[in-house]
Enzyme design. Sequence first.
Site, PDB file in Angstrom:
ATOM      1  N   SER A   1      -8.943   3.073   3.667  1.00 54.65           N
ATOM      2  CA  SER A   1      -7.998   3.675   2.750  1.00 54.65           C
ATOM      3  C   SER A   1      -7.172   2.650   1.962  1.00 54.65           C
ATOM      4  O   SER A   1      -6.414   3.015   1.081  1.00 54.65           O
ATOM      5  CB  SER A   1      -7.039   4.577   3.543  1.00 54.65           C
TER       6      SER A   1
ATOM      7  N   SER B   1      -9.639   0.456   7.731  1.00 51.00           N
ATOM      8  CA  SER B   1      -9.093   0.622   6.389  1.00 51.00           C
ATOM      9  C   SER B   1      -8.613  -0.652   5.715  1.00 51.00           C
ATOM     10  O   SER B   1      -8.275  -0.632   4.531  1.00 51.00           O
ATOM     11  CB  SER B   1      -7.952   1.648   6.407  1.00 51.00           C
TER      12      SER B   1
ATOM     13  N   LYS C   1       0.841  -1.202   0.000  1.00 51.33           N
ATOM     14  CA  LYS C   1       0.000   0.000   0.000  1.00 51.33           C
ATOM     15  C   LYS C   1       0.874   1.249   0.000  1.00 51.33           C
ATOM     16  O   LYS C   1       1.888   1.298   0.700  1.00 51.33           O
ATOM     17  CB  LYS C   1      -0.907  -0.038   1.232  1.00 51.33           C
TER      18      LYS C   1
END
Length: 457
Positions: free
Chosen positions: A148, A172, A73
Amino acid sequence: MTEELWRLDAITQAELVASGEVTALELVDAAISRIEATEPAVHALAGTDFERAREKARGKLSGPLAGVPFLVKDAAPYPGLRFSMGSRLFAGNVAREATEYSRRIDGAGLIVLGKSTTSELGLLGSTETLLEGVTHNPWDFSRSAGGSSGGAGAAVASGMVSVAHGSDGGGSIRIPASMNGVFGFKPGRGRLVSAAPDDMGGLVSDHALSVSVADSALLYSLTEVDGAIGFVADVDPKRLRIGWYDETVLGRKPTAEVRAALDSTIELCRRLGHQVEETPPPPIDGARTDAFFVLAGQALVGLCQMMEPLLGRPLDERDLEPFTLEVLEWFRTLPPGAVTDAHAAISELGADMRRALERFDVLLCPTIPVEPWEVGTMAPTLDRVTAFERIGTLAGYTAIHNIAGTPAMSVPLGMSQRGLPVGSHFAAAEGREATLFSLAYELEEAAPWRRRLPASR
């Protein structure tokens, strides 16, 4: 066979490499082909380095996941790849130094193809940024992939990789897992090596989104701080006492589609022999959950203090998104002692959740109270008041477990009538990750989710 490798989970891919049936390069090339076919529509990637991945695949590899393609990520650094945190402020930033997390990933034999998209600084629950654009949900391109870790969720769901790094500060990992129909596991506080330089005072945990429980469990064991849990590889025959509820911390009920999925999960757990009973929602004061954004505002002030001398000017709309700037300005209006009060609120809220877990082995609820929402619902151009309200609703089941530091997971058991994934959320007390993994294996076997594929697959 090569073109079908993307359908396999990471452990099976690694077994094929270890046996010599396929090469690591074939795995990498299959993943790259899959990315080239799906990325233009999904847009889950913030950057790639395919040639470096191929070069690594041609070399000597070791580790239990040797040769398996992987994504990190873009909220965490990985040497040689851009590290933008979803922000135009850091669009040109490239990570140079290895971290303990990147060393663990490399030691496992994983081959990093690139970075997955994230919301700016991980603040919003939808992956739509002014830097990267919109990450779409593979099940319906008009819907958000969540956030996210939306890029990781969309990448795994669409078959780009079988397992991808994610981070979770309020849901997230679990929210994108639910919205994309994959397995998402958030470890308890401090259980795994941190991938990013700032864990927001222990609110953020790093781990993964995956197509299988085993992939997540194995990666957990390889990134665990002290080896206390290890690799949970099968089902514990002990039956569990599971308490379920359906209200968020703000007292809101789920939609009919989400409630139907919850009812189905309750019945599945009962058929498996677990004792399942309704329990009142944890006695959480939802009005105090904005403490997360108090700490986020404090971190933004620190960001300004670091970057503004380098730029020679204040940070503004050229650097940060409208929502991020509003959080910063809101924080600056708070009275003295707001940060101290936020830490106190987090301590009290966490204690409330931990007490609620004392009566049960596991607590069950929806992951999110609605189906995957339309693109734009959590756009970075929203005003702060609207965004806070929507975040409070959408993270109403998940964020409390970051505050409490307890392990939790989203299991992709449900589907709405419109064909959109609906996750079921399970949480356990501190140190009970093995309980959750064991239950997840059992649920995966009883109601396999890998047979369901989004349109992009």
